[in-house]
Design an enzyme around this catalytic site. Structure first.
Site, PDB file in Angstrom:
ATOM      1  N   GLY A 118       0.798  -1.223   0.000  1.00 13.55           N
ATOM      2  CA  GLY A 118       0.000   0.000   0.000  1.00 13.55           C
ATOM      3  C   GLY A 118       0.822   1.259   0.000  1.00 13.55           C
ATOM      4  O   GLY A 118       0.307   2.359  -0.232  1.00 13.55           O
ATOM      5  N   SER A 267      16.749   4.981  25.292  1.00 13.18           N
ATOM      6  CA  SER A 267      18.174   4.744  25.046  1.00 13.18           C
ATOM      7  C   SER A 267      18.433   3.345  24.504  1.00 13.18           C
ATOM      8  O   SER A 267      19.456   2.728  24.800  1.00 13.18           O
ATOM      9  CB  SER A 267      18.976   4.955  26.340  1.00 13.18           C
ATOM     10  OG  SER A 267      18.588   4.025  27.345  1.00 13.18           O
ATOM     11  N   TYR A 269      18.306   0.816  20.811  1.00 18.30           N
ATOM     12  CA  TYR A 269      19.029   0.852  19.535  1.00 18.30           C
ATOM     13  C   TYR A 269      18.833   2.183  18.812  1.00 18.30           C
ATOM     14  O   TYR A 269      19.813   2.825  18.388  1.00 18.30           O
ATOM     15  CB  TYR A 269      18.547  -0.263  18.615  1.00 18.30           C
ATOM     16  CG  TYR A 269      18.845  -1.662  19.082  1.00 18.30           C
ATOM     17  CD1 TYR A 269      19.972  -2.336  18.631  1.00 18.30           C
ATOM     18  CD2 TYR A 269      17.996  -2.323  19.959  1.00 18.30           C
ATOM     19  CE1 TYR A 269      20.255  -3.625  19.033  1.00 18.30           C
ATOM     20  CE2 TYR A 269      18.263  -3.617  20.384  1.00 18.30           C
ATOM     21  CZ  TYR A 269      19.395  -4.261  19.915  1.00 18.30           C
ATOM     22  OH  TYR A 269      19.674  -5.542  20.331  1.00 18.30           O
ATOM     23  N   ALA A 416      14.530  -6.469  10.945  1.00 17.90           N
ATOM     24  CA  ALA A 416      14.231  -6.704   9.539  1.00 17.90           C
ATOM     25  C   ALA A 416      14.670  -8.097   9.095  1.00 17.90           C
ATOM     26  O   ALA A 416      13.933  -8.813   8.398  1.00 17.90           O
ATOM     27  CB  ALA A 416      14.904  -5.633   8.680  1.00 17.90           C
ATOM     28  N   HIS A 544      45.025 -14.448   9.668  1.00 20.37           N
ATOM     29  CA  HIS A 544      45.778 -13.510  10.501  1.00 20.37           C
ATOM     30  C   HIS A 544      46.463 -12.488   9.602  1.00 20.37           C
ATOM     31  O   HIS A 544      47.012 -12.845   8.568  1.00 20.37           O
ATOM     32  CB  HIS A 544      46.831 -14.253  11.311  1.00 20.37           C
ATOM     33  CG  HIS A 544      47.742 -13.346  12.092  1.00 20.37           C
ATOM     34  ND1 HIS A 544      47.338 -12.740  13.263  1.00 20.37           N
ATOM     35  CD2 HIS A 544      49.015 -12.928  11.852  1.00 20.37           C
ATOM     36  CE1 HIS A 544      48.335 -11.991  13.725  1.00 20.37           C
ATOM     37  NE2 HIS A 544      49.371 -12.089  12.880  1.00 20.37           N
TER      38      HIS A 544
END
Length: 589
Positions: A118, A267, A269, A416, A544
């Site tokens: 929509g 406070s 995310y 999400a 590494h």
């Protein structure tokens, strides 16, 4: 006939084995048989599902090998043909990330699919959430680096005073959202998914209508229906939003202004990320948090370190344990006013006068007008009730046939990528394969500088579970300060924390605060999803010098009592190939 290998196990020495992902066989495609059932050995890191589909008789388990010529169909060339009597196999109401993920997987499964939207394709994440906010955070990250004279000098670099163009920053966020939105739309069209414009409404079992408000509506039928309508910003009572001086995250992402002083209510995310953006661009921030501590949803130890790095050194102050009961926008030359009361006693605490206020108190499900009453479904605090398979539950507690709900609208995990994972899980089910998504394996991230990421349980949650179920937990930690790559970037601030069961090596939770934490978390996430135990993953090899070695050291530092002896599998394999026809009794220690 294939040989059998019998194992003599001492009752005094219980055996634990490593995970066995494949079948020991020669390249000719023969199968391996052993005279033990999965229940007789404890396989650390091997999920019970790994044995599903194996042929078994008594104590014999056959591991069937795929030949080199076996093929697995990954996708179809286009949208499928609907089941007899239906317009579509699957209709999805909502074209956000969750609906999009479900649609793509449905086409892969050969389902004739339509998606109803929509508003615009991409939903909250692409247009008013994850995507544009990351564009703003990318700007704030670079601004912080350029403004940090000490940091730049440590590299031997000299940089002139950094500045920014507000409209250019806003355009960057808008352009990114447009690009991603177009990509999603094109991907749906290229696969032949029908994009139906309008508001979708469930009108009965396996029946949906759609159309623009005020125009004629079209009724279509579908074998299965998924509701994926997402959420909107939650604004508590008493707060007046004008979109200019009192705003939600939807307005903030447009970055029409950069106020000198802004209050952020909440406070979590959203609030943390916007505090990162605003302070980098020069604003002063005040947090208003109803709970007694900042960042209440994070592991307490991680939150404490994050506060020391992300809040205390910056132009940020805070009020905890208070509610903002009334917020009035700026007008007639007067500032924004915020009335605070004590969260427990409800007594007045303070009144703030600032330039702007951002309401970051979370999100509310967008579930009105869906026609749920037509299938006898009642929302709970706005959320659509579902079971572990995302099947919608009606007011009598019974499942509504062929109706599912994914993403923010069901409230299980308002992320999400969780919505997308739920959508894929549903498509697996309607395609004939049972699937239950493990939500504890879904990671989350906060894209501050440095980042915060997590998967599984926090330490308090893990201790509560351990006490209830009667087991001990172990804690392991590693520091970014010991990582070569982090030190090369002068980004040694950060830790990784592992919460686990020493008795069987199960990973209960991983929490990371530091450079690229949002990328590092996925090794732990996948381990939880696959049932991999610490004693298995600690043998994985990491390049590494990379940041991934923070996680490598984290798993290696964990102490478990569950022993994995990979020599067992080598012996079994050798015995199968070289002692055909004989029974070998293998002593296990």
């Amino acid at each position: 006939m294939h040989s059998a290998i019998s194992l003599t196990l001492s009752s005094a020495s219980p055996i634990t084995g490593g995970s066995y992902a494949g079948e020991a066989s020669s390249s000719s495609g023969v199968f391996f048989r052993s005279n033990f059932a999965p229940r007789q050995l404890r396989f650390c890191g091997l999920r019970r599902e790994a044995f599903s589909g194996c042929k078994s008789s008594g104590k014999a388990v056959l591991f069937k090998r795929l030949s080199a010529n076996s093929k697995i169909s990954a996708s179809l060339s286009g949208n499928g043909t609907p089941s007899k009597g239906f317009d579509y196999d699957l209709v999805i109401i909502g074209a956000g990330v969750g609906g999009h993920g479900a649609a793509l997987h449905a086409v892969e499964k050969g389902l004739k699919t339509a998606i109803i939207e929509g508003d615009v394709v991409g939903g909250t994440c692409v247009n008013r959430g994850c995507v544009p906010s990351k564009a703003l955070l990318a700007v704030s990250g670079r601004m912080r680096e350029l403004q940090n004279e000490h940091h730049m000098k440590s590299f031997g670099l000299q940089v002139a005073a950094a500045g920014y163009d507000r409209q250019g920053v806003a355009d960057h966020a808008e352009n990114l959202a447009t690009k991603i939105r177009n990509n999603l739309t094109n991907s749906l069209k290229s696969l032949g998914v029908d994009i139906l414009t309008g508001v979708g409404t469930v009108v009965g079992p396996q029946k949906v209508k759609y159309g623009k408000v005020g125009d004629s509506e079209t009724v279509i039928t579908a074998k299965d229906i998924i509701i994926a309508t997402g959420s909107v910003p939650f604004v508590p009572k008493g707060i007046e939003v004008d979109g200019k001086t009192v705003i939600t995250s939807d307005h903030a992402l447009k970055l029409e202004t950069v106020p000198e002083w802004i209050v952020i209510v909440g406070s979590g995310y959203i609030g943390l990320e916007f505090s990162d953006v605003y302070t980098a661009l020069g604003s002063e921030v005040t947090f208003v948090e109803a709970l007694d501590q900042l960042m209440p949803g994070f592991d307490p130890e991680i939150g404490k370190l994050a506060q020391r790095v992300l809040i205390n050194p910056r132009k940020i102050d805070y009020h905890t344990g208070v509610f903002a009961t009334k917020i009035t926008p700026a007008r007639d030359g007067k500032p924004v006013t915020i009335e605070l009361i004590d969260a427990k006693t409800k007594e007045p605490k303070d009144t703030l006068e600032v330039d702007a206020a951002l309401i970051a108190t979370g999100r509310a499900p967008y579930t009105q007008g869906l026609g749920l009453e037509n299938v006898n479904v009642e929302t709970q605090r706005g959320f659509i009730p579902v079971d572990e398979r995302m099947r919608v539950i009606d007011s009598k507690g019974e499942l509504v046939p062929h109706l599912y709900c994914i993403g923010d609208a069901n409230g299980k995990m308002m992320l999400a990528h969780a919505a997308s994972a739920q959508g894929i899980s549903v498509v697996e089910q309607v395609s004939g394969k049972d699937h239950v998504l493990n939500h504890l394996s879904i990671p989350a991230a906060c894209f501050t500088h440095p980042e915060i990421s997590m998967v599984g349980l926090t330490e308090p949650q893990a201790r509560e579970k351990a006490e209830k179920e009667g087991f001990e937990i172990g804690i392991a930690k590693t520091s970014f300060k010991a990582n070569t790559k982090a030190l090369a970037e002068n980004e040694g601030e950060g830790i990784a924390k592992l919460i686990y069961r020493p008795d069987n090596g199960e990973i209960l939770g991983v929490h990371i605060f530091g450079m690229h934490a949002a990328d590092l978390i996925h090794e732990a996430s996948n381990a939880i999803a696959l049932g991999t135990r610490i004693q298995d993953i600690k043998y994985a090899v990491h390049a590494h010098p990379t940041l991934s070695e923070v996680i490598d050291e984290l798993f290696k530092s964990a102490k478990t009592s569950c022993i994995v002896d990979y020599r067992l599998w080598i012996i079994l394999y050798a015995a199968e190939r070289h002692y055909s026809g004989a029974q070998a009794k293998l002593p296990l220690k």
